[in-house]
Scaffold this active site. Structure first.
Site, PDB file in Angstrom:
ATOM      1  N   HIS A 246       0.818  -1.223   0.000  1.00  0.00           N
ATOM      2  CA  HIS A 246       0.000   0.000   0.000  1.00  0.00           C
ATOM      3  C   HIS A 246       0.846   1.264   0.000  1.00  0.00           C
ATOM      4  O   HIS A 246       0.468   2.283   0.578  1.00  0.00           O
ATOM      5  CB  HIS A 246      -0.969  -0.008   1.187  1.00  0.00           C
ATOM      6  N   ASP A 263      -0.538   1.485  -9.467  1.00  0.00           N
ATOM      7  CA  ASP A 263      -1.891   0.957  -9.220  1.00  0.00           C
ATOM      8  C   ASP A 263      -2.775   2.178  -9.067  1.00  0.00           C
ATOM      9  O   ASP A 263      -2.709   2.873  -8.049  1.00  0.00           O
ATOM     10  CB  ASP A 263      -1.883   0.096  -7.952  1.00  0.00           C
ATOM     11  N   TYR A 398       6.255 -10.252  -5.311  1.00  0.00           N
ATOM     12  CA  TYR A 398       6.981  -9.239  -4.540  1.00  0.00           C
ATOM     13  C   TYR A 398       8.181  -9.929  -3.894  1.00  0.00           C
ATOM     14  O   TYR A 398       8.005 -10.771  -3.019  1.00  0.00           O
ATOM     15  CB  TYR A 398       6.053  -8.622  -3.490  1.00  0.00           C
ATOM     16  N   GLU A 417      -2.937  -5.960 -13.109  1.00  0.00           N
ATOM     17  CA  GLU A 417      -4.328  -5.920 -12.658  1.00  0.00           C
ATOM     18  C   GLU A 417      -5.243  -5.338 -13.724  1.00  0.00           C
ATOM     19  O   GLU A 417      -5.013  -4.234 -14.224  1.00  0.00           O
ATOM     20  CB  GLU A 417      -4.440  -5.065 -11.383  1.00  0.00           C
TER      21      GLU A 417
HETATM   22  N1  GLY Z   1      -6.139  -0.697  -5.657  1.00  0.00           N
HETATM   23  C1  GLY Z   1      -6.603  -1.543  -4.651  1.00  0.00           C
HETATM   24  C2  GLY Z   1      -6.552  -2.950  -5.054  1.00  0.00           C
HETATM   25  O1  GLY Z   1      -5.921  -3.279  -6.025  1.00  0.00           O
HETATM   26  O2  GLY Z   1      -7.168  -3.784  -4.455  1.00  0.00           O
HETATM   27 MN    MN Z   2      -7.633  -4.285  -6.951  1.00  0.00          MN
HETATM   28 MN    MN Z   3      -5.428  -1.961  -7.617  1.00  0.00          MN
END
Ligand code: GLY
Ligand code: MN
Ligand code: MN
Length: 447
Positions: A246, A263, A398, A417
């Site tokens: 995070h 992200d 990671y 993602e």
């Molecule tokens: N950006 C938050 C997650 O990927 O869960």
């Molecule tokens: Mn997510």
């Molecule tokens: Mn995310």
């Protein structure tokens, strides 16, 4: 692209579904409050964000409002909201006001919020069940308590206040889990803008820049296409920072030879996009970077193939884990057989989160991940995917420095993602306006 929306027919239909549900439980009255504004510091507040359930049912973006839904002989949808006020509007912005709320948002009635305490007790009378989430927000509890006390006093003539209470949010969560066409269209917009922002970040990244400069490119692209906000604070993580799950965008320098993990996703009319890409600061993945990067893409593809109607929610996670675990063994980061590594979960050291989550009005959206129809218990089976669900698919790796890990992989943090819409036959990745393939990313960065 704005709130309240021009077409509120979906919101009216959602209110009707909630009323039908209330009828199925004998009828009653539902009370749902708008989100409260939050102060940031003296005279400055955080940007206001409407409560997701309230927005879902009303399309109404203002604070100081309550939705009252009645399911009885006389089904009604009532909004309490701020009155028009020339002076306050001069300082704080335009208010819709009760009259326009009826006309524009399809309510049967609307009143100024200052009349809530006066009118609620009467509305509660002779409603068998109170549909409200209690014990979450003290101010909501106090309002409901005052209304119930008032109803008890008014009820001496023979009318009764609700005898039972029921939390409507689990039902709303089930509704929100399956997106309707309006929601899907909005989520596609959020996905497209967010993908464009990632592509912009790739084009602008150069060694010597700072993480915050890339964050600025993302925010610029979100806003210039009309997204009202970020869906969550952007992660822009250079090199080893990517191994902090995070990590926010900080001021670290982007160094030649490092990867940059981003992200980031925007919010459009309340709906989130959630995208992660990891690319080389200098435009070319090194050998070890490319090996691990391709592994996340292959894992994501395996998970994508397991994302289709009728398949367990957990299958895509298991598919991704299988690919990652085998890849980690092949690369010498894990020892032993695939079955052994899966059994011991030794991969957890390099892949410690799940492969996805529901996505919608909330970035980690509501909805049970287990079969809601199964009896309560720790081992309720995972639920099956259905057309219209939206979820992320986000495998990552990671690698922190450690003696037993080949040094070539130290400090590499990668996540890939995308957002998947479950379709009739499978799923569609709605965020692929930015490439995930390594060669395509390198080509984009050369532009
Ligand atoms: N950006 C938050 C997650 O990927 O869960
Ligand atoms: Mn997510
Ligand atoms: Mn995310």
């Amino acid at each position: 692209m704005s709130l309240p929306p021009d077409d509120v027919s979906p919101h009216i239909a959602r209110r009707k579904r909630l009323q039908d549900y209330m009828h199925s439980l004998g009828g009653g009255i539902a009370l749902l409050p708008a989100a409260r504004p939050a102060m940031r510091n003296r005279d400055a507040d955080y940007p206001y964000r409407q409560d997701s359930d309230f927005l879902y049912l009303t399309g109404f973006p203002e604070p100081d409002a309550w939705l009252v839904l009645i399911a009885g002989k006389d089904d009604r949808a009532i909004l309490f909201c701020r009155n028009k006020d020339e002076t306050r509007e001069l300082w704080e912005g335009v208010r819709l006001g009760p009259d326009a709320a009826v006309a524009r948002l399809g309510f049967d009635e609307a009143y100024g919020i200052e009349r809530l305490d006066e009118l609620l007790p009467g509305l509660l009378l002779d409603r068998p069940t109170l549909f409200a989430r209690l014990l979450q927000d003290e101010r909501v509890d106090q309002t409901v308590r005052r209304a119930l006390e008032g109803a008890r006093q008014q009820g001496r003539s023979g009318q009764r206040p609700p005898a039972s209470q029921h939390d409507p949010l689990p039902f709303l969560a089930e509704m929100r889990l399956i997106k309707d066409p309006t929601e899907i269209a909005t989520m596609r917009r959020a996905a497209k803008i967010s993908a464009g922002a990632h592509a912009r970040a790739m084009r602008h990244t150069r060694p010597g820049m700072r993480e915050y400069e890339i964050e600025a490119e993302l925010l610029y692209e979100f806003r210039r296409h009309g997204a009202q906000s970020v869906a969550y604070n952007a992660i822009v993580a250079a090199g080893p920072n990517a191994c902090i799950l995070h990590y926010p965008a900080g001021d670290a320098e982007l160094r030649d030879g490092q990867l940059l993990l981003i992200d980031a996703g925007c919010e459009v009319d309340g709906y989130a996009a959630d995208i992660t890409r990891t690319f080389p600061v200098n435009g070319r993945y090194s050998g070890p970077q490319r090996l691990l990067y391709d592994l996340t893409v292959a894992a994501q593809d395996a998970a994508r193939q397991a994302t289709r109607p009728g398949v367990s929610w957990n299958d895509s996670h298991e598919a991704a884990v299988r690919v990652l675990a085998q890849g980690l063994i092949d690369a010498g980061l894990l020892q032993g057989s695939l079955d052994g590594v899966l059994e011991s979960k030794a991969y957890n050291r390099f892949y410690m989160h799940r492969t996805g989550h529901w996505l919608g009005l909330d970035v980690h959206d509501v909805g049970d991940y287990r079969d809601p129809g199964a009896p309560s218990g720790v081992d309720r089976p995972w639920r099956l995917l259905e057309k219209g669900m939206v979820l992320t698919i986000e495998p990552g790796l990671y690698v922190r420095p450690a003696e037993d890990v080949p040094e070539a992989y130290w400090n590499i943090g990668i996540r890939t993602e995308d957002d998947a819409l479950v379709t009739d036959e499978g799923c569609e990745l709605i965020t692929r306006a930015v490439p995930a393939d390594a060669q395509e990313i390198e080509a984009l960065m050369r532009e």
